[in-house]
Scaffold this motif. Structure first.
Motif, PDB file in Angstrom:
ATOM      1  N   ASP A  16       4.567   1.344  -3.982  1.00 36.80           N
ATOM      2  CA  ASP A  16       3.589   0.706  -3.105  1.00 36.80           C
ATOM      3  C   ASP A  16       2.264   1.460  -3.089  1.00 36.80           C
ATOM      4  O   ASP A  16       1.218   0.863  -2.831  1.00 36.80           O
ATOM      5  CB  ASP A  16       4.129   0.601  -1.681  1.00 36.80           C
ATOM      6  CG  ASP A  16       5.271  -0.392  -1.562  1.00 36.80           C
ATOM      7  OD1 ASP A  16       5.425  -1.227  -2.474  1.00 36.80           O
ATOM      8  OD2 ASP A  16       6.010  -0.325  -0.566  1.00 36.80           O
ATOM      9  N   MET A  17       2.279   2.756  -3.358  1.00 38.24           N
ATOM     10  CA  MET A  17       1.068   3.563  -3.323  1.00 38.24           C
ATOM     11  C   MET A  17       0.235   3.440  -4.599  1.00 38.24           C
ATOM     12  O   MET A  17      -0.956   3.729  -4.587  1.00 38.24           O
ATOM     13  CB  MET A  17       1.412   5.040  -3.086  1.00 38.24           C
ATOM     14  CG  MET A  17       1.842   5.349  -1.679  1.00 38.24           C
ATOM     15  SD  MET A  17       0.592   4.953  -0.447  1.00 38.24           S
ATOM     16  CE  MET A  17      -0.678   6.127  -0.863  1.00 38.24           C
ATOM     17  N   LYS A  20      -3.033   1.357  -4.320  1.00 34.24           N
ATOM     18  CA  LYS A  20      -3.998   2.005  -3.422  1.00 34.24           C
ATOM     19  C   LYS A  20      -4.652   3.197  -4.102  1.00 34.24           C
ATOM     20  O   LYS A  20      -5.859   3.410  -3.980  1.00 34.24           O
ATOM     21  CB  LYS A  20      -3.304   2.438  -2.137  1.00 34.24           C
ATOM     22  CG  LYS A  20      -2.822   1.265  -1.316  1.00 34.24           C
ATOM     23  CD  LYS A  20      -2.011   1.704  -0.132  1.00 34.24           C
ATOM     24  CE  LYS A  20      -1.416   0.491   0.572  1.00 34.24           C
ATOM     25  NZ  LYS A  20      -0.437   0.824   1.554  1.00 34.24           N
ATOM     26  N   ILE A  23      -7.167   1.942  -6.751  1.00 36.03           N
ATOM     27  CA  ILE A  23      -8.420   1.491  -6.146  1.00 36.03           C
ATOM     28  C   ILE A  23      -9.281   2.683  -5.759  1.00 36.03           C
ATOM     29  O   ILE A  23     -10.491   2.706  -5.998  1.00 36.03           O
ATOM     30  CB  ILE A  23      -8.140   0.592  -4.931  1.00 36.03           C
ATOM     31  CG1 ILE A  23      -7.544  -0.730  -5.394  1.00 36.03           C
ATOM     32  CG2 ILE A  23      -9.405   0.369  -4.099  1.00 36.03           C
ATOM     33  CD1 ILE A  23      -6.994  -1.586  -4.273  1.00 36.03           C
ATOM     34  N   HIS A  24      -8.666   3.702  -5.178  1.00 39.86           N
ATOM     35  CA  HIS A  24      -9.399   4.904  -4.783  1.00 39.86           C
ATOM     36  C   HIS A  24      -9.991   5.604  -6.011  1.00 39.86           C
ATOM     37  O   HIS A  24     -11.152   6.016  -5.997  1.00 39.86           O
ATOM     38  CB  HIS A  24      -8.468   5.850  -4.025  1.00 39.86           C
ATOM     39  CG  HIS A  24      -9.118   7.129  -3.633  1.00 39.86           C
ATOM     40  ND1 HIS A  24     -10.070   7.203  -2.637  1.00 39.86           N
ATOM     41  CD2 HIS A  24      -8.978   8.387  -4.118  1.00 39.86           C
ATOM     42  CE1 HIS A  24     -10.475   8.456  -2.524  1.00 39.86           C
ATOM     43  NE2 HIS A  24      -9.827   9.186  -3.412  1.00 39.86           N
TER      44      HIS A  24
END
Length: 81
Positions: A16-17, A20, A23-24
């Motif tokens: 799930d990470m 994210k 994107i970062h």
């Protein structure tokens, strides 16, 4: 020459990470690129050029290039082992 591949088992939290963290990382790379040179990118169906001073100009309209993605799956499911 043989290629070495490793199998890394990740849990649901790590899976799930990944988006994210991606994107970062992309945002950080984009900010660094904007600080050092001129950048061309797509934003709101427009091809934009951003100068080092932060000034943005529209280069081209891309609205005709977009295609509806109705046929793509809505939810991706993990395979059960």
């Amino acid at each position: 020459m043989t290629a070495y591949t490793s199998v890394i088992k990740a849990g649901k939290y790590e899976d799930d990470m990944i988006p994210k963290l991606a994107i970062h990382a992309f945002r950080h790379a984009f900010e660094r690129a904007c600080a050092s040179s001129e950048v061309v990118y797509a934003k709101n169906q427009q091809l934009m050029r951003r100068a080092q001073n932060g000034q943005e100009t529209a280069v081209k309209d891309l609205s005709q290039a977009y295609v509806a993605a109705d046929h793509l799956p809505k939810v991706l499911k993990r395979k059960k082992n």
